[in-house]
Scaffold this motif. Structure first.
Motif, PDB file in Angstrom:
ATOM      1  N   TRP A  21      46.015  42.027  31.814  1.00  0.00           N
ATOM      2  CA  TRP A  21      46.163  43.389  32.506  1.00  0.00           C
ATOM      3  C   TRP A  21      45.075  43.578  33.687  1.00  0.00           C
ATOM      4  O   TRP A  21      45.401  43.757  34.742  1.00  0.00           O
ATOM      5  N   ARG A  22      43.779  42.825  33.519  1.00  0.00           N
ATOM      6  CA  ARG A  22      42.906  42.881  34.546  1.00  0.00           C
ATOM      7  C   ARG A  22      43.152  42.007  35.519  1.00  0.00           C
ATOM      8  O   ARG A  22      42.970  42.284  36.725  1.00  0.00           O
ATOM      9  N   GLU A  23      43.841  40.883  35.368  1.00  0.00           N
ATOM     10  CA  GLU A  23      44.230  39.893  36.449  1.00  0.00           C
ATOM     11  C   GLU A  23      45.464  40.433  37.143  1.00  0.00           C
ATOM     12  O   GLU A  23      45.383  40.335  38.407  1.00  0.00           O
ATOM     13  N   ARG A  24      46.210  41.145  36.632  1.00  0.00           N
ATOM     14  CA  ARG A  24      47.500  41.709  37.371  1.00  0.00           C
ATOM     15  C   ARG A  24      46.614  42.911  38.321  1.00  0.00           C
ATOM     16  O   ARG A  24      47.251  42.844  39.116  1.00  0.00           O
ATOM     17  N   ALA A  25      45.939  43.724  37.567  1.00  0.00           N
ATOM     18  CA  ALA A  25      45.353  44.742  38.433  1.00  0.00           C
ATOM     19  C   ALA A  25      44.471  44.342  39.838  1.00  0.00           C
ATOM     20  O   ALA A  25      44.607  44.693  40.692  1.00  0.00           O
ATOM     21  N   LEU A  60      38.970  41.615  40.231  1.00  0.00           N
ATOM     22  CA  LEU A  60      38.701  42.746  39.364  1.00  0.00           C
ATOM     23  C   LEU A  60      37.842  42.104  38.303  1.00  0.00           C
ATOM     24  O   LEU A  60      38.332  41.531  37.321  1.00  0.00           O
ATOM     25  N   SER A  61      36.656  41.850  38.519  1.00  0.00           N
ATOM     26  CA  SER A  61      35.705  41.624  37.435  1.00  0.00           C
ATOM     27  C   SER A  61      35.494  42.544  36.288  1.00  0.00           C
ATOM     28  O   SER A  61      35.831  43.474  36.159  1.00  0.00           O
ATOM     29  N   GLN A  62      35.008  41.710  35.243  1.00  0.00           N
ATOM     30  CA  GLN A  62      34.670  42.337  34.084  1.00  0.00           C
ATOM     31  C   GLN A  62      33.694  43.587  34.362  1.00  0.00           C
ATOM     32  O   GLN A  62      33.737  44.711  33.733  1.00  0.00           O
ATOM     33  N   HIS A  98      45.154  50.030  35.155  1.00  0.00           N
ATOM     34  CA  HIS A  98      46.383  50.583  35.763  1.00  0.00           C
ATOM     35  C   HIS A  98      47.671  50.321  34.878  1.00  0.00           C
ATOM     36  O   HIS A  98      48.612  49.800  35.126  1.00  0.00           O
ATOM     37  N   LEU A  99      47.464  50.742  33.525  1.00  0.00           N
ATOM     38  CA  LEU A  99      48.422  50.252  32.659  1.00  0.00           C
ATOM     39  C   LEU A  99      49.865  51.242  32.675  1.00  0.00           C
ATOM     40  O   LEU A  99      49.434  52.527  32.924  1.00  0.00           O
ATOM     41  N   THR A 100      50.978  50.607  32.269  1.00  0.00           N
ATOM     42  CA  THR A 100      51.998  51.534  32.426  1.00  0.00           C
ATOM     43  C   THR A 100      51.984  52.356  30.848  1.00  0.00           C
ATOM     44  O   THR A 100      51.266  52.102  30.119  1.00  0.00           O
ATOM     45  N   ALA A 101      52.900  53.341  31.009  1.00  0.00           N
ATOM     46  CA  ALA A 101      53.317  54.033  29.848  1.00  0.00           C
ATOM     47  C   ALA A 101      53.467  53.296  28.471  1.00  0.00           C
ATOM     48  O   ALA A 101      52.682  53.522  27.394  1.00  0.00           O
ATOM     49  N   ASP A 102      53.969  52.410  28.371  1.00  0.00           N
ATOM     50  CA  ASP A 102      54.355  51.017  27.458  1.00  0.00           C
ATOM     51  C   ASP A 102      52.987  50.183  27.214  1.00  0.00           C
ATOM     52  O   ASP A 102      52.802  50.309  26.020  1.00  0.00           O
ATOM     53  N   GLU A 103      52.331  50.209  28.175  1.00  0.00           N
ATOM     54  CA  GLU A 103      51.173  49.204  27.841  1.00  0.00           C
ATOM     55  C   GLU A 103      50.313  50.076  27.390  1.00  0.00           C
ATOM     56  O   GLU A 103      49.452  49.660  26.259  1.00  0.00           O
TER      57      GLU A 103
END
Length: 100
Positions: free
Chosen positions: A8-12, A20-22, A60-65
């Motif tokens: 998810w971080r890589e996708r963001a 987008l680093s830790q 930036h998670l979706t509702a399902d995520e």
């Protein structure tokens, strides 16, 4: 779970067109880089709704995520399992949640 967080971080990062680093995610959450790094390594901790929301927003998670993430980090039953609106949740996620 840690693989999902990293993915998810890589996708963001791809969405915003830069890394987008830790450290950046941790800063958005008001936490240390070490704390977030440990979270991505699988050292899950229980945390409250505010911290959960800040993590989901940072990635930036979706509702399902968000629902997938909710169970392991809060230790509770996701609200949608008992909600009359459960039919709105995708089939695979509904099955996943009911098995937990």
């Amino acid at each position: 779970m840690f693989q999902l967080l990293r993915g998810w971080r890589e996708r963001a990062a791809r969405r915003r067109g830069q890394v987008l680093s830790q450290l950046e995610v941790a800063s958005m959450m008001g936490r240390s880089e070490r704390w977030y790094r440990e979270l991505e390594r699988g050292h899950l901790q229980r945390f409250d709704a505010r911290l959960f929301a800040s993590l989901a927003d940072a990635l930036h998670l979706t509702a399902d995520e968000r629902l997938v993430l909710h169970f392991p980090v809060t230790g509770g039953t996701p609200w949608c399992v008992e909600s009359p609106g459960l039919e709105e949740v995708s089939g695979w996620l509904r099955s996943f949640l009911r098995e937990r």
